[in-house]
Design a protein around this motif. Structure first.
Motif, short mmCIF file in Angstrom:
data_model
loop_
_atom_site.label_atom_id
_atom_site.label_comp_id
_atom_site.label_asym_id
_atom_site.label_seq_id
_atom_site.Cartn_x
_atom_site.Cartn_y
_atom_site.Cartn_z
N GLU A 1 0.83 -1.21 0.00
CA GLU A 1 0.00 0.00 0.00
C GLU A 1 0.87 1.26 0.00
O GLU A 1 0.61 2.21 -0.76
CB GLU A 1 -0.91 0.00 1.23
CG GLU A 1 -1.77 1.24 1.36
CD GLU A 1 -2.44 1.35 2.74
OE1 GLU A 1 -2.77 2.49 3.13
OE2 GLU A 1 -2.62 0.31 3.40
N MET A 2 1.92 1.28 0.83
CA MET A 2 2.78 2.45 0.91
C MET A 2 3.56 2.63 -0.40
O MET A 2 3.76 3.76 -0.85
CB MET A 2 3.76 2.31 2.08
CG MET A 2 3.10 2.15 3.45
SD MET A 2 1.82 3.39 3.83
CE MET A 2 2.82 4.87 3.98
N GLU A 3 3.97 1.54 -1.02
CA GLU A 3 4.70 1.63 -2.29
C GLU A 3 3.81 2.17 -3.40
O GLU A 3 4.27 2.97 -4.25
CB GLU A 3 5.24 0.25 -2.68
CG GLU A 3 6.42 -0.20 -1.84
CD GLU A 3 6.86 -1.62 -2.18
OE1 GLU A 3 8.06 -1.91 -2.01
OE2 GLU A 3 6.02 -2.42 -2.61
N THR A 4 2.55 1.77 -3.41
CA THR A 4 1.66 2.21 -4.50
C THR A 4 1.29 3.67 -4.38
O THR A 4 0.84 4.28 -5.35
CB THR A 4 0.38 1.36 -4.52
OG1 THR A 4 -0.28 1.44 -3.25
CG2 THR A 4 0.67 -0.09 -4.84
N ARG A 5 1.49 4.28 -3.20
CA ARG A 5 1.18 5.70 -3.04
C ARG A 5 2.20 6.58 -3.74
O ARG A 5 1.94 7.74 -4.03
CB ARG A 5 1.13 6.07 -1.57
CG ARG A 5 -0.03 5.46 -0.78
CD ARG A 5 -0.01 5.99 0.65
NE ARG A 5 -0.96 5.30 1.51
CZ ARG A 5 -1.14 5.59 2.79
NH1 ARG A 5 -0.43 6.57 3.35
NH2 ARG A 5 -2.02 4.92 3.52
N LEU A 6 3.40 6.04 -3.95
CA LEU A 6 4.49 6.85 -4.53
C LEU A 6 4.25 7.10 -6.02
O LEU A 6 3.86 6.20 -6.75
CB LEU A 6 5.83 6.14 -4.35
CG LEU A 6 6.30 5.94 -2.91
CD1 LEU A 6 7.60 5.15 -2.89
CD2 LEU A 6 6.49 7.28 -2.20
N GLY A 7 4.51 8.32 -6.43
CA GLY A 7 4.48 8.66 -7.84
C GLY A 7 3.10 8.86 -8.42
O GLY A 7 2.96 9.14 -9.61
N LYS A 8 2.06 8.72 -7.58
CA LYS A 8 0.70 8.94 -8.08
C LYS A 8 0.25 10.34 -7.75
O LYS A 8 0.15 10.71 -6.59
CB LYS A 8 -0.25 7.91 -7.47
CG LYS A 8 -0.05 6.50 -7.99
CD LYS A 8 -1.12 5.56 -7.47
CE LYS A 8 -0.96 4.17 -8.07
NZ LYS A 8 -1.99 3.23 -7.57
N LEU A 9 -0.04 11.15 -8.76
CA LEU A 9 -0.46 12.53 -8.57
C LEU A 9 -1.96 12.65 -8.70
O LEU A 9 -2.58 11.88 -9.42
CB LEU A 9 0.24 13.43 -9.59
CG LEU A 9 1.77 13.51 -9.45
CD1 LEU A 9 2.36 14.32 -10.59
CD2 LEU A 9 2.14 14.14 -8.13
#
Length: 494
Positions: A486-494
């Motif tokens: 979950e924390m990894e998928t938050r990165l780079g998403k604007l």
């Protein structure tokens, strides 16, 4: 520049972040004698005092410079309002006072292809009279200090010494703007931020001392004081050259820094933090998901006593928490308390005739206490934390070898659990500098008053035989795979 982008006045902007920073730092377990600011009345007065003393002693002069002026914005441009290309390494998009690429401090007019950060136009040059500190006159004294202070990191001393040998350039210490500490006797001129910022260390001590009936000068001029400046590698120039020269130049008896622990940057998954690209994790976001001690543990584990960059990887974070903090430290403490409940009716056993392994482990506690203390004195925080975990591992190994749950001799089983109870209290104190919240919880679970949490008591018998302990609860929880994903998928998403 950031205040303008946020649509706030500089005062509103710093007020907001001062409060936000203090709240988040306290949430991480940072404790402050005072959390002050450089815009305080104390710092304004002391910065002006420093300037006056430096001027009186012949270390300050004025010179006309070609300062960047934006015709479209109708103003001189402060350092953070100008971006361009570094003349030394060619790095682009850097500010006009410092290059993140090569670490060199820049001077007015050095930047290539400058442009106004507000409107994007190329600024013109406009004459302005600036104040300069004769940094070049301090080369010999700075070189002698760098060579004699063995508390400074050799790699940084070598780096800075090359600048000194190459000839130091006098330092422009004033700017044409309205926000900042005013230069005495001038209108529309303030000090360059890195002139008054380090003075904030001393002015904060002034403010604290005034409230606590102390003499602030004892902490900055006395023989029995030591000063530590914990810095990032981007401000080496300011703390190893500018600040010592200012302290020397006042002639007021200020001590130059004793320790300047210097660290690299923190990256995220192999890349620089970037809010614009959503490649960042805020403290608030982290603390909404994990205990603060998890971050304290991990950051200490990946940060050495050097200027190498550290890298935050979510999977590595999970691995260190689960395989080190939970499986080693948490495991030993919980096993001990559960076994005391099961085998000794929740009461600390009475020791009787300890064998050599029992006594040897208690001696090891005192040996490790000295080693960890020495490492902390040298600011070797990662190595010190590793020694705490190594001590816990020794107790885990001892407990597994003794197998009190299989021991038919109640005396031997009791001795093992007694020794382990001493290990638990030793670790409870040793953990305080690293994991203060865990230390607090453990002291509470053991029914111990915080007043006995003293370094000299690490090897002491804090849980008296016969003391009844509360039902044990695990200190830590494993970090789940799902949470990391979950924390990894938050990165780079604007």
């Amino acid at each position: 520049a950031s205040a303008e982008k946020a649509g706030k006045t500089p005062q509103e902007f710093v007020d907001f972040y001062h409060q936000k920073d203090e709240e988040e730092f306290r949430a991480l377990g940072f404790s402050f004698d005072i959390f002050h600011r450089t815009s305080s009345p104390e710092n304004r007065a002391l910065a002006q005092h420093f300037f006056s003393r430096l001027k009186e002693n012949g270390h300050v002069y004025t010179k006309e410079v070609e300062a960047p002026y934006c015709g479209k914005c109708a103003r001189f441009l402060p350092d953070r309002f100008v971006v361009g290309t570094c003349p030394h390494c060619g790095a682009q998009g850097i500010y006009s006072d410092y290059c993140e690429g090569c670490g060199k401090a820049l001077h007015t007019g050095d930047l290539k292809d400058p442009r106004c950060i507000t409107c994007g136009t190329a600024p013109a040059s406009k004459k302005s009279s600036h104040y300069f500190l004769k940094l070049s006159a301090f080369s010999e004294r700075l070189g002698a200090w760098l060579g004699s202070n063995k508390n400074l990191q050799p790699e940084v001393v070598n780096y800075v010494s090359n600048w000194v040998k190459g000839g130091l350039i006098d330092w422009d210490i004033s700017r044409d703007m309205g926000w900042g500490v005013p230069v005495p006797g001038e209108n529309g001129k303030v000090f360059y931020v890195w002139f008054d910022a380090p003075i904030g260390y001393a002015s904060s001590t002034q403010a604290w001392a005034a409230k606590n009936g102390k003499n602030w000068e004892e902490y900055w001029k006395g023989e029995n004081c030591r000063t530590y400046h914990f810095i990032g590698k981007d401000i080496i120039y300011h703390h190893y050259l500018f600040w010592p020269a200012m302290l020397m130049g006042t002639g007021d008896g200020f001590r130059v820094p004793d320790f300047i622990p210097t660290r690299g940057y923190l990256n995220l998954e192999g890349r620089k933090f970037s809010k614009s690209k959503n490649w960042f994790v805020s403290l608030g976001d982290f603390l909404n998901e994990f205990p603060p001690d998890y971050l304290r543990y991990y950051e200490t584990a990946i940060t050495g006593y050097d200027v190498q960059d550290a890298d935050f990887y979510w999977k590595d974070f999970q691995g260190k928490i689960n395989n080190e903090l939970v499986a080693n430290l948490g495991n030993f403490i919980h096993r001990t308390l559960v076994l005391i409940k099961k085998l000794s009716g929740s009461k600390v056993p009475v020791p009787e005739g300890l064998d050599e392994k029992d006594s040897g482990l208690l001696r090891l506690v005192d040996e490790r206490k000295e080693k960890i203390g020495a490492l902390l004195e040298k600011i070797e925080l990662r190595s010190a934390q590793e020694e705490v975990l190594a001590l816990s591992a020794e107790f885990n190994k001892y407990l597994s070898a003794k197998e009190p749950w299989k021991e038919k001799d109640a005396r031997k089983a009791g001795n093992c659990l007694y020794v382990c109870s001493r290990g638990v209290t030793a670790l409870a104190i040793l953990l305080e500098p690293f994991l203060p919240f865990t230390s607090d919880r453990l002291f509470g679970a053991l029914g111990l008053d915080a007043g006995v949490r003293k370094w000299e008591s690490i090897g002491a018998e804090l849980l008296k035989p016969g003391t009844e302990l509360a039902d044990p609860k695990p200190l830590f929880e494993k970090v789940a795979d799902e949470k990391i994903k979950e924390m990894e998928t938050r990165l780079g998403k604007l």
